[in-house]
Design an enzyme around this catalytic site. Structure first.
Site, PDB file in Angstrom:
ATOM      1  N   GLU A 246      -3.897  -0.661   4.324  1.00 35.93           N
ATOM      2  CA  GLU A 246      -3.074  -0.771   3.258  1.00 35.93           C
ATOM      3  C   GLU A 246      -2.461   0.347   2.359  1.00 35.93           C
ATOM      4  OE1 GLU A 246      -0.310  -1.156   2.595  1.00 35.93           O
ATOM      5  OE2 GLU A 246       0.308  -3.207   1.576  1.00 35.93           O
ATOM      6  N   ASP A 247      -1.723   0.231   1.539  1.00 38.47           N
ATOM      7  CA  ASP A 247      -2.215   1.742   0.555  1.00 38.47           C
ATOM      8  C   ASP A 247      -2.453   0.838  -0.692  1.00 38.47           C
ATOM      9  OD1 ASP A 247       0.414  -0.431   0.734  1.00 38.47           O
ATOM     10  OD2 ASP A 247       1.894   1.658  -0.088  1.00 38.47           O
TER      11      ASP A 247
ATOM     12  N   ASP B  71      -0.920  -5.570  -4.891  1.00 41.88           N
ATOM     13  CA  ASP B  71       0.151  -5.598  -5.703  1.00 41.88           C
ATOM     14  C   ASP B  71      -0.038  -7.134  -6.485  1.00 41.88           C
ATOM     15  OD1 ASP B  71       1.132  -4.807  -8.601  1.00 41.88           O
ATOM     16  OD2 ASP B  71       2.991  -4.730  -7.105  1.00 41.88           O
TER      17      ASP B  71
ATOM     18  N   PHE C 107       2.612   1.976 -12.650  1.00 37.10           N
ATOM     19  CA  PHE C 107       3.862   2.097 -11.103  1.00 37.10           C
ATOM     20  C   PHE C 107       2.893   3.568 -10.564  1.00 37.10           C
ATOM     21  CE2 PHE C 107       6.365   3.282  -8.220  1.00 37.10           C
ATOM     22  CZ  PHE C 107       7.161   1.503  -7.588  1.00 37.10           C
TER      23      PHE C 107
ATOM     24  N   ARG D 145       5.407  10.488  -1.764  1.00 38.30           N
ATOM     25  CA  ARG D 145       4.717  10.443  -1.127  1.00 38.30           C
ATOM     26  C   ARG D 145       3.247  11.768  -0.194  1.00 38.30           C
ATOM     27  NH1 ARG D 145       5.823   5.406   1.884  1.00 38.30           N
ATOM     28  NH2 ARG D 145       8.227   5.043   2.603  1.00 38.30           N
TER      29      ARG D 145
HETATM   30  P1  IMP Z   1       2.825  -6.860  -3.310  1.00 37.97           P
HETATM   31  O1  IMP Z   1       2.981  -7.603  -2.640  1.00 37.97           O
HETATM   32  O2  IMP Z   1       3.543  -6.965  -4.553  1.00 37.97           O
HETATM   33  O3  IMP Z   1       1.041  -6.356  -2.411  1.00 37.97           O
HETATM   34  O4  IMP Z   1       3.128  -4.933  -2.494  1.00 37.97           O
HETATM   35  C1  IMP Z   1       2.683  -4.355  -1.060  1.00 37.97           C
HETATM   36  C2  IMP Z   1       3.211  -3.280  -1.631  1.00 37.97           C
HETATM   37  O5  IMP Z   1       4.077  -3.137  -2.885  1.00 37.97           O
HETATM   38  C3  IMP Z   1       2.596  -2.156  -1.257  1.00 37.97           C
HETATM   39  O6  IMP Z   1       1.921  -1.641  -0.361  1.00 37.97           O
HETATM   40  C4  IMP Z   1       3.257  -0.538  -1.742  1.00 37.97           C
HETATM   41  O7  IMP Z   1       4.132  -0.605  -0.818  1.00 37.97           O
HETATM   42  C5  IMP Z   1       3.817  -1.609  -2.604  1.00 37.97           C
HETATM   43  N1  IMP Z   1       3.538  -1.201  -4.199  1.00 37.97           N
HETATM   44  C6  IMP Z   1       2.755  -1.599  -4.908  1.00 37.97           C
HETATM   45  N2  IMP Z   1       2.406  -0.871  -6.220  1.00 37.97           N
HETATM   46  C7  IMP Z   1       3.022  -0.104  -5.754  1.00 37.97           C
HETATM   47  C8  IMP Z   1       2.894   1.115  -6.805  1.00 37.97           C
HETATM   48  O8  IMP Z   1       2.260   1.273  -7.873  1.00 37.97           O
HETATM   49  N3  IMP Z   1       3.594   1.805  -6.472  1.00 37.97           N
HETATM   50  C9  IMP Z   1       4.407   2.125  -5.407  1.00 37.97           C
HETATM   51  N4  IMP Z   1       4.411   1.025  -4.081  1.00 37.97           N
HETATM   52  C10 IMP Z   1       3.858  -0.042  -5.031  1.00 37.97           C
HETATM   53 MG    MG Z   2       3.450  -0.928   2.025  1.00 35.07          MG
END
Ligand code: IMP
Ligand code: MG
Length: 178
Positions: free
Chosen positions: A98-99, A102, A151, A164
């Site tokens: 995963e990237d 959050d 962000f 990207r």
């Molecule tokens: P989560 O379900 O809240 O953990 O969200 C994870 C996904 O939200 C990541 O795979 C990203 O695609 C997106 N995301 C979370 N934080 C950021 C950010 O700071 N910038 C861009 N995308 C984010």
């Molecule tokens: Mg993602």
């Protein structure tokens, strides 16, 4: 593009060094085994491409597309699988790449979903982690960097499908998304 960045958080050099370290660790941990690396598109694409080239055990690649954010900077908490895996993972060593994690909602859902398919093992590798925003308990096996609650974009990570291709990870200026 660059003028929209408030601050560079992780440089290209730091990314390369960390990816190499992660690749080495993963190769060591899975020695003698084969891994099914699952990339969560689109954000993990660039990280994954660099990472797998630092892994020395055999790697089988598969991808999933999930939606969590849409085009906004706020998480919805709803995870939808837009593209599922091509192949069965029963009995496989699965490594989710995963990237950024959050709230953790996306990965908690995916982990639960993939575990029901009976893999031999399942681990999580993320380039970035925002621990301050976590809403669910999630164990992360391999992690690149902890980052503050900002962000961010770059190195595969977007805002509304842009940024990207930035080679570094940077904080997006608030005026761009507010
Ligand atoms: P989560 O379900 O809240 O953990 O969200 C994870 C996904 O939200 C990541 O795979 C990203 O695609 C997106 N995301 C979370 N934080 C950021 C950010 O700071 N910038 C861009 N995308 C984010
Ligand atoms: Mg993602």
């Amino acid at each position: 593009m660059k003028q929209d960045i408030a601050e560079v958080l992780v440089t290209e050099e730091q990314l390369a060094k960390k990816v190499e370290e992660l690749g080495k660790q993963i190769s060591k941990d899975y020695e003698g085994e084969e891994i099914t690396v699952i990339g969560i598109l689109k954000g993990s694409n660039i990280f994954l491409g660099d990472l797998v080239r630092k892994i020395t055990v055999p790697v089988y690649l598969d991808f999933m597309v999930v939606s969590s954010y849409g085009n906004s900077a706020q998480t919805s908490g709803v995870v939808r699988i837009l593209k599922d895996l091509d192949d069965d993972i029963e009995g496989k060593n699965v490594l989710i790449v995963e990237d950024i994690i959050d709230t953790g909602l996306t990965l908690a859902y995916l982990k639960h979903n993939l575990l029901r398919r009976n893999p031999k093992s399942l681990k999580i590798c993320t380039l970035l982690d925002k621990p301050a925003r976590r809403e669910v308990d999630l164990s992360i096996d391999y992690k690149g960097f902890d980052i503050p609650d900002e962000f961010i974009v770059g190195y595969g990570i977007d805002y509304a499908e842009r940024y990207r291709n930035l080679p570094f990870v940077g904080i997006l200026k608030r005026e761009i998304y507010e």
